[in-house]
Design a protein around this motif. Sequence first.
Motif, PDB file in Angstrom:
ATOM      1  N   UNK A 169       0.827  -1.206   0.000  1.00  0.00           N
ATOM      2  CA  UNK A 169       0.000   0.000   0.000  1.00  0.00           C
ATOM      3  C   UNK A 169       0.861   1.255   0.000  1.00  0.00           C
ATOM      4  N   UNK A 170       1.908   1.262   0.806  1.00  0.00           N
ATOM      5  CA  UNK A 170       2.812   2.410   0.842  1.00  0.00           C
ATOM      6  C   UNK A 170       3.478   2.626  -0.516  1.00  0.00           C
ATOM      7  N   UNK A 171       3.970   1.547  -1.116  1.00  0.00           N
ATOM      8  CA  UNK A 171       4.608   1.657  -2.431  1.00  0.00           C
ATOM      9  C   UNK A 171       3.615   2.136  -3.489  1.00  0.00           C
ATOM     10  N   UNK A 172       2.388   1.654  -3.421  1.00  0.00           N
ATOM     11  CA  UNK A 172       1.363   2.049  -4.394  1.00  0.00           C
ATOM     12  C   UNK A 172       1.072   3.543  -4.306  1.00  0.00           C
ATOM     13  N   UNK A 173       0.921   4.058  -3.090  1.00  0.00           N
ATOM     14  CA  UNK A 173       0.655   5.485  -2.919  1.00  0.00           C
ATOM     15  C   UNK A 173       1.830   6.331  -3.410  1.00  0.00           C
ATOM     16  N   UNK A 174       3.044   5.861  -3.163  1.00  0.00           N
ATOM     17  CA  UNK A 174       4.229   6.606  -3.617  1.00  0.00           C
ATOM     18  C   UNK A 174       4.288   6.673  -5.140  1.00  0.00           C
ATOM     19  N   UNK A 175       4.030   5.553  -5.813  1.00  0.00           N
ATOM     20  CA  UNK A 175       4.058   5.545  -7.278  1.00  0.00           C
ATOM     21  C   UNK A 175       2.908   6.374  -7.847  1.00  0.00           C
ATOM     22  N   UNK A 176       1.732   6.294  -7.237  1.00  0.00           N
ATOM     23  CA  UNK A 176       0.601   7.107  -7.697  1.00  0.00           C
ATOM     24  C   UNK A 176       0.883   8.598  -7.522  1.00  0.00           C
ATOM     25  N   UNK A 177       1.626   8.962  -6.480  1.00  0.00           N
ATOM     26  CA  UNK A 177       1.983  10.375  -6.292  1.00  0.00           C
ATOM     27  C   UNK A 177       2.864  10.871  -7.434  1.00  0.00           C
ATOM     28  N   UNK A 178       3.727   9.997  -7.952  1.00  0.00           N
ATOM     29  CA  UNK A 178       4.580  10.378  -9.088  1.00  0.00           C
ATOM     30  C   UNK A 178       3.746  10.536 -10.351  1.00  0.00           C
ATOM     31  N   UNK A 179       2.750   9.666 -10.531  1.00  0.00           N
ATOM     32  CA  UNK A 179       1.869   9.770 -11.692  1.00  0.00           C
ATOM     33  C   UNK A 179       0.865  10.915 -11.536  1.00  0.00           C
ATOM     34  N   UNK A 180       0.870  11.545 -10.370  1.00  0.00           N
ATOM     35  CA  UNK A 180       0.086  12.761 -10.171  1.00  0.00           C
ATOM     36  C   UNK A 180       0.920  13.977 -10.521  1.00  0.00           C
ATOM     37  N   UNK A 181       2.099  14.070  -9.945  1.00  0.00           N
ATOM     38  CA  UNK A 181       3.042  15.138 -10.286  1.00  0.00           C
ATOM     39  C   UNK A 181       4.445  14.556 -10.271  1.00  0.00           C
ATOM     40  N   UNK A 182       5.114  14.678 -11.389  1.00  0.00           N
ATOM     41  CA  UNK A 182       6.368  13.955 -11.614  1.00  0.00           C
ATOM     42  C   UNK A 182       7.528  14.426 -10.748  1.00  0.00           C
ATOM     43  N   UNK A 183       7.394  15.575 -10.076  1.00  0.00           N
ATOM     44  CA  UNK A 183       8.506  16.041  -9.248  1.00  0.00           C
ATOM     45  C   UNK A 183       8.687  15.213  -7.978  1.00  0.00           C
ATOM     46  N   UNK A 200      16.206  -2.670   8.418  1.00  0.00           N
ATOM     47  CA  UNK A 200      17.093  -3.746   8.032  1.00  0.00           C
ATOM     48  C   UNK A 200      16.955  -4.188   6.579  1.00  0.00           C
ATOM     49  N   UNK A 201      17.896  -5.029   6.170  1.00  0.00           N
ATOM     50  CA  UNK A 201      17.995  -5.440   4.773  1.00  0.00           C
ATOM     51  C   UNK A 201      16.816  -6.304   4.341  1.00  0.00           C
ATOM     52  N   UNK A 202      16.299  -7.133   5.249  1.00  0.00           N
ATOM     53  CA  UNK A 202      15.177  -8.007   4.905  1.00  0.00           C
ATOM     54  C   UNK A 202      13.941  -7.184   4.557  1.00  0.00           C
ATOM     55  N   UNK A 203      13.630  -6.198   5.383  1.00  0.00           N
ATOM     56  CA  UNK A 203      12.489  -5.322   5.103  1.00  0.00           C
ATOM     57  C   UNK A 203      12.720  -4.511   3.838  1.00  0.00           C
ATOM     58  N   UNK A 204      13.969  -4.094   3.640  1.00  0.00           N
ATOM     59  CA  UNK A 204      14.305  -3.327   2.429  1.00  0.00           C
ATOM     60  C   UNK A 204      14.044  -4.149   1.176  1.00  0.00           C
ATOM     61  N   UNK A 205      14.453  -5.427   1.175  1.00  0.00           N
ATOM     62  CA  UNK A 205      14.232  -6.279   0.004  1.00  0.00           C
ATOM     63  C   UNK A 205      12.742  -6.443  -0.276  1.00  0.00           C
ATOM     64  N   UNK A 206      11.963  -6.640   0.768  1.00  0.00           N
ATOM     65  CA  UNK A 206      10.520  -6.789   0.574  1.00  0.00           C
ATOM     66  C   UNK A 206       9.900  -5.501   0.008  1.00  0.00           C
ATOM     67  N   UNK A 207      10.312  -4.390   0.548  1.00  0.00           N
ATOM     68  CA  UNK A 207       9.785  -3.098   0.098  1.00  0.00           C
ATOM     69  C   UNK A 207      10.197  -2.834  -1.352  1.00  0.00           C
ATOM     70  N   UNK A 208      11.419  -3.225  -1.704  1.00  0.00           N
ATOM     71  CA  UNK A 208      11.902  -3.053  -3.072  1.00  0.00           C
ATOM     72  C   UNK A 208      11.083  -3.898  -4.048  1.00  0.00           C
ATOM     73  N   UNK A 209      10.777  -5.119  -3.656  1.00  0.00           N
ATOM     74  CA  UNK A 209       9.935  -5.986  -4.492  1.00  0.00           C
ATOM     75  C   UNK A 209       8.558  -5.363  -4.680  1.00  0.00           C
ATOM     76  N   UNK A 210       8.017  -4.821  -3.606  1.00  0.00           N
ATOM     77  CA  UNK A 210       6.706  -4.156  -3.692  1.00  0.00           C
ATOM     78  C   UNK A 210       6.754  -2.996  -4.692  1.00  0.00           C
ATOM     79  N   UNK A 211       7.810  -2.212  -4.634  1.00  0.00           N
ATOM     80  CA  UNK A 211       7.949  -1.093  -5.573  1.00  0.00           C
ATOM     81  C   UNK A 211       8.036  -1.579  -7.011  1.00  0.00           C
ATOM     82  N   UNK A 212       8.784  -2.639  -7.207  1.00  0.00           N
ATOM     83  CA  UNK A 212       8.914  -3.165  -8.565  1.00  0.00           C
ATOM     84  C   UNK A 212       7.556  -3.609  -9.100  1.00  0.00           C
ATOM     85  N   UNK A 213       6.805  -4.330  -8.295  1.00  0.00           N
ATOM     86  CA  UNK A 213       5.505  -4.841  -8.738  1.00  0.00           C
ATOM     87  C   UNK A 213       4.525  -3.718  -9.041  1.00  0.00           C
ATOM     88  N   UNK A 214       4.369  -2.779  -8.111  1.00  0.00           N
ATOM     89  CA  UNK A 214       3.367  -1.724  -8.307  1.00  0.00           C
ATOM     90  C   UNK A 214       3.794  -0.753  -9.408  1.00  0.00           C
TER      91      UNK A 214
END
Length: 525
Positions: A169-183, A200-214
């Motif tokens: 959900x966090x990654x989705x909102x962040x990407x949608x904010x970029x598609x709202x205003x590109x800055x 930590x690195x484990x949470x970072x990897x999961x969050x990175x995967x989420x960003x890639x998917x969304x």
Amino acid sequence: MPLLFLVSVNVVLINILQCPFDEWCHNRLAPTFALAHGYRFFNDLNSGPVLTWMYGPMTAIAYLPATLLHSPTSAIALSIFLSALFFFVPVLLLSRVCSSGNNPMGSKEIVYSLLIFFGSIFLIATQFDNLAAAAFMIHADAPSLGLAGGACTILYFRRTSSNWGWLLLSASLAILSIWTKQNLLPLPFALLTYVLIADGYKAFKRYLVCYFLVTVIISIGFILAFDSQYLYFTMLKWPASWPWSLDSYGRIPGKYESWPERTAVLGSAAYELLKYSLPLLIVILYQFGCQFKQIKFVGLSKYLHDNRWFIFVIASVYMFPIAILSRVKLGGGTYSLAVSLYFLLCAVVAIASSVATSTANMRPQPKKTKAIKLLVLLAIAVLTLKNLRTEDSLTGVPNLTEFFVNPVEQAYQYNKEHPGKVYFPDFPLVAIMAEGKLYHSALGLFDRRFYESVNYNLPSDVIKIGLLERFEVENQRFRQHIPSELEFIAFPNERKMNRLTMNYLPEFSKKVELDSLSGWVVYAK
């Protein structure tokens, strides 16, 4: 509390009353109604109607609830409310941080929470005109910052690194904010930085995967719906073509090719951002200073994990260069700085909420409590008097009886009675609401032919460097997107910019008067 509440309501009402008279508000709402009527291109390079537009499609989508209304004035008022809603929902959530777990909030916690929330509105209204412009205008800023703030707030409340749902959900909102205003493009990098250090690195990897998917899913969806070439021109090529400027410092538009010139312009913008940031930075630095020894004992990672308001500080730092570069662009007002200031405001609200939680659970100390209340009341009174709207400053604010008697409403009523007969270049919202057709806007044409504009007295050497001239709208394209049975061209007032539209239609040279448009400047053949 009552004073803060009244000031907050006053701010919202004044902005709602003013907005129908602001040409930028109804111009920025036109793409939303165009989208609802099946249009997908609002400012394409070579075809279609030209509006003043350089944002992502999510901006138009964000205001779609306004299309349920059938009056432009009502739609504009609802859109202002939606802007404020986007902007302040993360602030409201952060101000209620004291309601943690399953424990219900006590009366003292509720009072503190509301005090922080209304206090933030009061602070914006009295001290931060750039944040106020972002919060109470129809623009890409409010929905983009609200979505970005939502992405940060989810991480703020998230205490475990194993919940994929909240990360998605966090990654989705962040990407949608970029598609709202590109800055807001740096936002994912800011949030990933925080998660890597704090969780930590484990949470970072999961969050990175989420960003890639969304990112893949959302981007493919927008590209299929709006066409990749159109999105590239509108969101990247067109904004990049605008020259540098800094109107507040009296600088004329230009390329500023030499490093001394560019350094001077960037320095002016950086100083301006720091000046606005200073009150918020003082609170943040004081809180950090009080907790600095904690870092030595627990380490930076543990400190950031426990003090999650630092998410917003990191986001603001990442946005600092973007805010400066946006400010120095032509048309980049002080509201361009909001992309960095907003996150500092959220950090201060989060800090205030955490302090309020501790204070609410402490044993009451009458003398201290009275002193604090007195200081807060004194600060509110000083800021209120300092920013009090006098009778002269309120002359531009209409009363309720004048609210529906505005140019955009007049044009809409006339267009409904005479569809396809009149062209209102200043009001593209009118035709799309009355006829379901989108025509060129005067501001869009102004953008495309900026260097022929008479609003600036540019020397010839500056005119020659104009980058926008290659985007000029050809006469054939112009005539394809105006009323087919055109009899009149109407402007709400006489101004030099009208000439940019009239140059396309030299046959409309006769000034006439229409009873339903008394006081308007109307041309006929």
